[in-house]
Scaffold this motif. Structure first.
Motif, PDB file in Angstrom:
ATOM      1  N   SER A 258       0.837  -1.202   0.000  1.00 50.76           N
ATOM      2  CA  SER A 258       0.000   0.000   0.000  1.00 50.76           C
ATOM      3  C   SER A 258       0.867   1.245   0.000  1.00 50.76           C
ATOM      4  O   SER A 258       1.993   1.244   0.500  1.00 50.76           O
ATOM      5  CB  SER A 258      -0.940   0.012   1.207  1.00 50.76           C
ATOM      6  N   VAL A 259       0.319   2.301  -0.581  1.00 52.73           N
ATOM      7  CA  VAL A 259       0.997   3.583  -0.634  1.00 52.73           C
ATOM      8  C   VAL A 259      -0.071   4.672  -0.471  1.00 52.73           C
ATOM      9  O   VAL A 259      -1.194   4.514  -0.952  1.00 52.73           O
ATOM     10  CB  VAL A 259       1.807   3.744  -1.937  1.00 52.73           C
ATOM     11  N   SER A 260       0.283   5.722   0.246  1.00 53.92           N
ATOM     12  CA  SER A 260      -0.662   6.828   0.402  1.00 53.92           C
ATOM     13  C   SER A 260       0.091   8.153   0.370  1.00 53.92           C
ATOM     14  O   SER A 260       1.225   8.251   0.826  1.00 53.92           O
ATOM     15  CB  SER A 260      -1.460   6.702   1.704  1.00 53.92           C
ATOM     16  N   PHE A 261      -0.586   9.163  -0.192  1.00 50.11           N
ATOM     17  CA  PHE A 261      -0.033  10.511  -0.266  1.00 50.11           C
ATOM     18  C   PHE A 261      -1.055  11.466   0.320  1.00 50.11           C
ATOM     19  O   PHE A 261      -2.247  11.332   0.075  1.00 50.11           O
ATOM     20  CB  PHE A 261       0.278  10.898  -1.717  1.00 50.11           C
ATOM     21  N   MET A 262      -0.563  12.440   1.086  1.00 55.14           N
ATOM     22  CA  MET A 262      -1.436  13.413   1.721  1.00 55.14           C
ATOM     23  C   MET A 262      -0.863  14.812   1.497  1.00 55.14           C
ATOM     24  O   MET A 262       0.347  15.010   1.604  1.00 55.14           O
ATOM     25  CB  MET A 262      -1.498  13.107   3.217  1.00 55.14           C
ATOM     26  N   TYR A 263      -1.739  15.758   1.174  1.00 57.25           N
ATOM     27  CA  TYR A 263      -1.347  17.158   1.014  1.00 57.25           C
ATOM     28  C   TYR A 263      -2.409  18.030   1.665  1.00 57.25           C
ATOM     29  O   TYR A 263      -3.603  17.850   1.423  1.00 57.25           O
ATOM     30  CB  TYR A 263      -1.237  17.532  -0.474  1.00 57.25           C
ATOM     31  N   ASN A 264      -1.979  18.970   2.505  1.00 58.63           N
ATOM     32  CA  ASN A 264      -2.887  19.924   3.139  1.00 58.63           C
ATOM     33  C   ASN A 264      -2.281  21.311   3.066  1.00 58.63           C
ATOM     34  O   ASN A 264      -1.079  21.478   3.312  1.00 58.63           O
ATOM     35  CB  ASN A 264      -3.109  19.597   4.620  1.00 58.63           C
ATOM     36  N   SER A 265      -3.095  22.311   2.792  1.00 60.15           N
ATOM     37  CA  SER A 265      -2.632  23.697   2.885  1.00 60.15           C
ATOM     38  C   SER A 265      -2.160  23.949   4.308  1.00 60.15           C
ATOM     39  O   SER A 265      -2.675  23.360   5.251  1.00 60.15           O
ATOM     40  CB  SER A 265      -3.768  24.670   2.577  1.00 60.15           C
TER      41      SER A 265
ATOM     42  N   HIS B 251       2.745  17.890   3.517  1.00 59.92           N
ATOM     43  CA  HIS B 251       2.566  16.740   2.624  1.00 59.92           C
ATOM     44  C   HIS B 251       3.552  15.643   2.978  1.00 59.92           C
ATOM     45  O   HIS B 251       4.629  15.895   3.512  1.00 59.92           O
ATOM     46  CB  HIS B 251       2.666  17.131   1.138  1.00 59.92           C
ATOM     47  N   ARG B 252       3.128  14.415   2.714  1.00 62.18           N
ATOM     48  CA  ARG B 252       3.994  13.267   2.989  1.00 62.18           C
ATOM     49  C   ARG B 252       3.541  12.069   2.168  1.00 62.18           C
ATOM     50  O   ARG B 252       2.405  12.004   1.705  1.00 62.18           O
ATOM     51  CB  ARG B 252       4.029  12.943   4.467  1.00 62.18           C
ATOM     52  N   LEU B 253       4.460  11.122   2.013  1.00 63.63           N
ATOM     53  CA  LEU B 253       4.211   9.880   1.292  1.00 63.63           C
ATOM     54  C   LEU B 253       4.517   8.731   2.246  1.00 63.63           C
ATOM     55  O   LEU B 253       5.587   8.708   2.860  1.00 63.63           O
ATOM     56  CB  LEU B 253       5.098   9.798   0.052  1.00 63.63           C
TER      57      LEU B 253
END
Length: 185
Positions: free
Chosen positions: A71-78, A111-113
């Motif tokens: 599994s892989v996930s990416f997150m981005y938030n202002s 942001h992070r992966l």
């Protein structure tokens, strides 16, 4: 206690693709949040602390075999809004800060992966056991969760004047994890 007004609005978009081996989701949220109090910012509207306009989340889980998945996930938030320090003064034995317009600055984006592998190594009629290896924040981004504003003490001692410094308080560095799971059926 002050009475004031607030307004929050936004939109959320979600898509999902599920197959026998793959689970993929993407989510995008646009949201704004503002407040207005007579005693703050001269009664003008300002960004609320939770005003983070853009949020994106992408998750993909792929079953390589019935026992092994990735599994892989990416997150981005202002970044969050904050009130900047615009000056510092020495008064008596105290240092006083002067603040700018309420929540007029924004932290850097977060942001992070993350990625992981999960192995189902034992399954019986009564239980399932699995082992997982994962890495949070693969590219080791220093994501700020708060802003620390102060002054350079050495500069003050040499020049009897303030030199402002700002530091980001970060969380979650590159973080490997090993997990064991026992599920009773």
């Amino acid at each position: 206690i002050e009475n004031g007004n607030g307004v929050t609005y936004g939109a959320d978009f979600f898509a999902r693709l599920i197959t026998s081996r793959n689970y993929f989701t993407i989510n995008y949220s646009y949201s704004r949040s503002f407040r207005k109090f007579d005693a703050i910012n001269g009664g003008e509207w300002y960004k609320y602390i939770y005003d983070r306009p853009h949020n994106v989340s992408i998750v993909n889980s792929y079953k390589i075999t019935p026992e092994l998945s990735f599994s892989v996930s990416f997150m981005y938030n202002s970044g969050s809004a904050y009130t900047p320090t615009v000056g510092m003064y020495y008064f008596g034995n105290s240092i006083l800060a002067e603040y700018g317009v309420k929540n007029s600055a924004r932290m850097a984006a977060y942001h992070r992966l993350d990625a992981g592998v999960n192995w189902l190594f034992k399954k019986t009629s009564k239980s399932k056991q699995s082992l997982g290896i994962s890495i949070i924040n693969i590219y080791n981004r220093s994501n700020p969760i708060y802003i620390y504003q102060s002054y350079d003490r050495e500069y003050f001692q040499k020049n009897n004047a303030f030199k402002m410094i700002q530091k980001d308080g970060a969380n979650l560095p590159f973080l490997p994890a090993l997990t064991y799971s026992l599920e009773l059926l």
